[in-house]
Design an enzyme around this catalytic site. Structure first.
Site, PDB file in Angstrom:
ATOM      1  N   SER A 104       0.816  -1.217   0.000  1.00 59.01           N
ATOM      2  CA  SER A 104       0.000   0.000   0.000  1.00 59.01           C
ATOM      3  C   SER A 104       0.850   1.269   0.000  1.00 59.01           C
ATOM      4  CB  SER A 104      -0.890  -0.007   1.251  1.00 59.01           C
ATOM      5  OG  SER A 104      -1.511   1.245   1.424  1.00 59.01           O
ATOM      6  N   TYR A 126      -2.033   5.373  -4.257  1.00 59.46           N
ATOM      7  CA  TYR A 126      -3.059   6.390  -4.067  1.00 59.46           C
ATOM      8  C   TYR A 126      -2.402   7.673  -4.554  1.00 59.46           C
ATOM      9  CZ  TYR A 126      -6.123   3.633  -0.989  1.00 59.46           C
ATOM     10  OH  TYR A 126      -6.986   2.704  -0.461  1.00 59.46           O
ATOM     11  N   THR A 152      -5.122   2.426  -7.467  1.00 53.08           N
ATOM     12  CA  THR A 152      -6.450   2.262  -6.869  1.00 53.08           C
ATOM     13  C   THR A 152      -7.336   3.409  -7.333  1.00 53.08           C
ATOM     14  OG1 THR A 152      -5.558   1.036  -5.015  1.00 53.08           O
ATOM     15  CG2 THR A 152      -7.715   2.071  -4.684  1.00 53.08           C
ATOM     16  N   LYS A 219      -7.274  -0.842  -9.903  1.00 57.26           N
ATOM     17  CA  LYS A 219      -7.967  -1.609  -8.846  1.00 57.26           C
ATOM     18  C   LYS A 219      -9.197  -0.857  -8.352  1.00 57.26           C
ATOM     19  CE  LYS A 219      -7.178  -3.389  -4.152  1.00 57.26           C
ATOM     20  NZ  LYS A 219      -7.769  -2.428  -3.223  1.00 57.26           N
ATOM     21  N   SER A 241     -12.863  -5.101  -7.700  1.00 60.91           N
ATOM     22  CA  SER A 241     -12.778  -5.017  -6.240  1.00 60.91           C
ATOM     23  C   SER A 241     -13.808  -4.061  -5.685  1.00 60.91           C
ATOM     24  CB  SER A 241     -11.366  -4.524  -5.853  1.00 60.91           C
ATOM     25  OG  SER A 241     -11.273  -4.237  -4.470  1.00 60.91           O
ATOM     26  N   HIS A 243     -13.063  -3.085  -2.645  1.00 66.52           N
ATOM     27  CA  HIS A 243     -12.225  -2.637  -1.532  1.00 66.52           C
ATOM     28  C   HIS A 243     -12.629  -3.398  -0.256  1.00 66.52           C
ATOM     29  CE1 HIS A 243      -9.392   0.951  -1.221  1.00 66.52           C
ATOM     30  NE2 HIS A 243      -9.363   0.495   0.016  1.00 66.52           N
ATOM     31  N   ARG A 246     -15.465  -1.776   1.597  1.00 63.16           N
ATOM     32  CA  ARG A 246     -15.139  -0.565   2.364  1.00 63.16           C
ATOM     33  C   ARG A 246     -15.407   0.720   1.588  1.00 63.16           C
ATOM     34  NH1 ARG A 246     -11.432  -2.320   6.503  1.00 63.16           N
ATOM     35  NH2 ARG A 246      -9.982  -0.571   6.443  1.00 63.16           N
ATOM     36  N   ARG A 278     -12.993 -16.142   0.541  1.00 61.35           N
ATOM     37  CA  ARG A 278     -12.683 -16.723   1.851  1.00 61.35           C
ATOM     38  C   ARG A 278     -12.295 -18.190   1.757  1.00 61.35           C
ATOM     39  NH1 ARG A 278     -12.148 -12.313   2.607  1.00 61.35           N
ATOM     40  NH2 ARG A 278     -13.018 -10.893   4.142  1.00 61.35           N
TER      41      ARG A 278
HETATM   42  C1  LIG Z   1      -7.346  -2.860   6.732  1.00 62.50           C
HETATM   43  C2  LIG Z   1      -7.431  -2.696   5.250  1.00 62.50           C
HETATM   44  C3  LIG Z   1      -6.664  -1.720   4.631  1.00 62.50           C
HETATM   45  C4  LIG Z   1      -6.730  -1.575   3.252  1.00 62.50           C
HETATM   46  N1  LIG Z   1      -5.909  -0.648   2.654  1.00 62.50           N
HETATM   47  C5  LIG Z   1      -5.903  -0.546   1.304  1.00 62.50           C
HETATM   48  C6  LIG Z   1      -5.004   0.354   0.671  1.00 62.50           C
HETATM   49  O1  LIG Z   1      -4.219   1.045   1.297  1.00 62.50           O
HETATM   50  N2  LIG Z   1      -5.050   0.425  -0.685  1.00 62.50           N
HETATM   51  C7  LIG Z   1      -5.913  -0.332  -1.431  1.00 62.50           C
HETATM   52  O2  LIG Z   1      -5.928  -0.243  -2.654  1.00 62.50           O
HETATM   53  N3  LIG Z   1      -6.761  -1.218  -0.833  1.00 62.50           N
HETATM   54  C8  LIG Z   1      -6.764  -1.339   0.497  1.00 62.50           C
HETATM   55  N4  LIG Z   1      -7.601  -2.237   1.101  1.00 62.50           N
HETATM   56  C9  LIG Z   1      -8.452  -3.118   0.264  1.00 62.50           C
HETATM   57  C10 LIG Z   1      -7.721  -4.417  -0.080  1.00 62.50           C
HETATM   58  O3  LIG Z   1      -6.667  -4.192  -0.991  1.00 62.50           O
HETATM   59  C11 LIG Z   1      -8.669  -5.427  -0.754  1.00 62.50           C
HETATM   60  O4  LIG Z   1      -9.309  -4.816  -1.840  1.00 62.50           O
HETATM   61  C12 LIG Z   1      -9.730  -5.994   0.205  1.00 62.50           C
HETATM   62  O5  LIG Z   1      -9.234  -6.124   1.516  1.00 62.50           O
HETATM   63  C13 LIG Z   1     -10.168  -7.351  -0.316  1.00 62.50           C
HETATM   64  O6  LIG Z   1     -11.247  -7.822   0.420  1.00 62.50           O
HETATM   65  P1  LIG Z   1     -11.141  -8.907   1.608  1.00 62.50           P
HETATM   66  O7  LIG Z   1     -10.580  -8.165   2.787  1.00 62.50           O
HETATM   67  O8  LIG Z   1     -12.552  -9.326   1.783  1.00 62.50           O
HETATM   68  O9  LIG Z   1     -10.246 -10.029   1.135  1.00 62.50           O
HETATM   69  C14 LIG Z   1      -7.583  -2.392   2.471  1.00 62.50           C
HETATM   70  C15 LIG Z   1      -8.350  -3.374   3.117  1.00 62.50           C
HETATM   71  C16 LIG Z   1      -8.278  -3.524   4.491  1.00 62.50           C
HETATM   72  C17 LIG Z   1      -9.096  -4.596   5.143  1.00 62.50           C
END
Ligand SMILES: Cc1cc2nc3c(=O)[nH]c(=O)nc-3n(C[C@H](O)[C@H](O)[C@H](O)COP(=O)(O)O)c2cc1C
Length: 346
Positions: A104, A126, A152, A219, A241, A243, A246, A278
């Site tokens: 990241s 980012y 991203t 992404k 994705s 995310h 999130r 999962r």
């Molecule tokens: C704690 C956390 C931090 C994350 N930080 C980033 C990030 O900095 N950049 C990014 O592109 N995605 C980030 N993501 C998203 C992950 O790259 C990924 O898309 C996501 O976790 C996949 O889903 P899953 O957790 O269900 O496997 C983050 C996810 C989590 C859980």
């Protein structure tokens, strides 16, 4: 309880509450995360019999890098919240599992220290409001050995509106957690302009490729139309994705979006997918549909928090073993033999 739920509980038990909550946090009502997990199981596999599946080859290539299986580590911020060494341990675990990790922008570990662990890695970007900050980071990542950039693109102000879990409000070291690859003088100079830019366009893809000399994957794509815009802008890969649920609480899930994106750009570029995968059986569904690889997020973070590098390696080994078992039970000897017809929607 699944082994991943059990691992998540063990991670929660060793983490400060605000870190555990940040890792679990979601946008909106959390339904994108929950349904994102459930939707992978709406696809069912169609096993076939009377094939010689005695020899198995799970290896594949992702943008020219060979990995042990099509299971990679997603880029995740704030890994130093899990262990002080952060991505250094994640990279050790990935190296042990023979796979690749995303790193990241918001990493508290130095690129050289991550690279020294021997796992191939892609740098997740980012784009900062001050493009000079991004140029410096991307050049440094490239010279430290990053093999591609993950841009991203789902950077509309991301969910997680709960102030208590926002890393900017953590009691310990938030700024350092995300800026280990800029100097103190640079941080002083850029100030809050290292914050995420919200004015990205397809031209950003070409700019990053030019500055870094690396291929760029986009992404956070969830529609065929956006995948087309990314590829026309020069992307060499798409990562479907949400995310991890999130970004937008009630958005479509990755499992829903993957087929239309494959239909649009799957013959031109590599299409990867993450969010809610999962286990190795769900990875097999994604690869059968046409994804080049899946990326695993939270389960890896929970492995890191609970057991360090060994925990990361163990999570990846479990995915790989379940993936191999799934293929064997389907009568398939090689990743390359998985087909969309091996999957049906329930
Ligand atoms: C704690 C956390 C931090 C994350 N930080 C980033 C990030 O900095 N950049 C990014 O592109 N995605 C980030 N993501 C998203 C992950 O790259 C990924 O898309 C996501 O976790 C996949 O889903 P899953 O957790 O269900 O496997 C983050 C996810 C989590 C859980």
């Amino acid at each position: 309880m699944t082994w991943i739920e059990d691992l998540a509980d063990r991670a929660d038990a060793v983490l400060p509450d605000y870190v555990a909550a940040y890792y679990r946090s979601n946008a909106g009502d959390g339904s994108c995360d929950r349904e994102g997990i459930a939707d992978w199981n709406a696809f069912r596999l169609r096993p076939s019999v009377l094939h010689d599946a005695s020899a198995q080859d799970m290896t594949t290539e992702v943008l020219g890098t060979q990995v042990a299986a099509p299971v990679l580590v997603a880029p995740m911020a704030q890994q130093v919240g899990a262990r002080p060494e952060g991505e250094v341990l994640t990279a050790q675990g990935a190296a042990k599992a023979g796979t690749l990790l995303g790193v990241s922008t918001n990493t508290g570990a130095r690129f050289d220290d991550i690279a020294a662990q021997g796992a191939p890695w892609w740098y997740q970007v980012y784009v900062a409001r001050n493009r000079e900050a991004t140029r410096l980071l991307v050049e440094r990542a490239a010279s430290a050995g990053a093999r591609a950039l993950i841009l991203t693109v789902d950077t509309t102000p991301i969910g997680r509106e709960i102030p208590a879990v926002d890393p900017r409000n953590w009691p310990a070291g938030p700024r350092k957690n995300r800026t280990a690859n800029l100097t103190a003088a640079e941080l002083e100079r850029f100030g809050s302009d290292t914050d995420m830019a919200l004015d990205l366009t397809p031209d950003t893809i070409g700019w990053l490729a030019e500055v870094s000399g690396l291929p760029v994957l986009c992404k956070g794509v969830l529609t065929a139309r956006d995948a087309r815009r990314c590829v026309d802008g020069g992307a060499e890969g798409i990562i479907v994705s949400t995310h991890g649920g999130r970004r937008l609480g009630n958005s479509v899930t990755s499992a829903y979006a993957l087929p239309e994106i494959l239909a649009e750009v799957g013959s031109e570029v590599e299409v990867h997918v993450d969010s809610g995968i999962r286990g190795g059986a769900q990875a097999a569904v994604a690869v059968a549909l046409g994804a080049r690889a899946v990326h695993v997020g939270r389960p890896v973070m929970w492995g890191l928090a609970a057991d360090g590098a060994e925990g990361v390696a163990d999570v990846l080994a479990r995915y790989q073993a379940e993936f191999a078992t799934t293929l064997r039970q389907m009568g398939i000897g090689s990743v390359r033999d998985l087909r969309p017809s091996d999957v049906v929607v329930r």
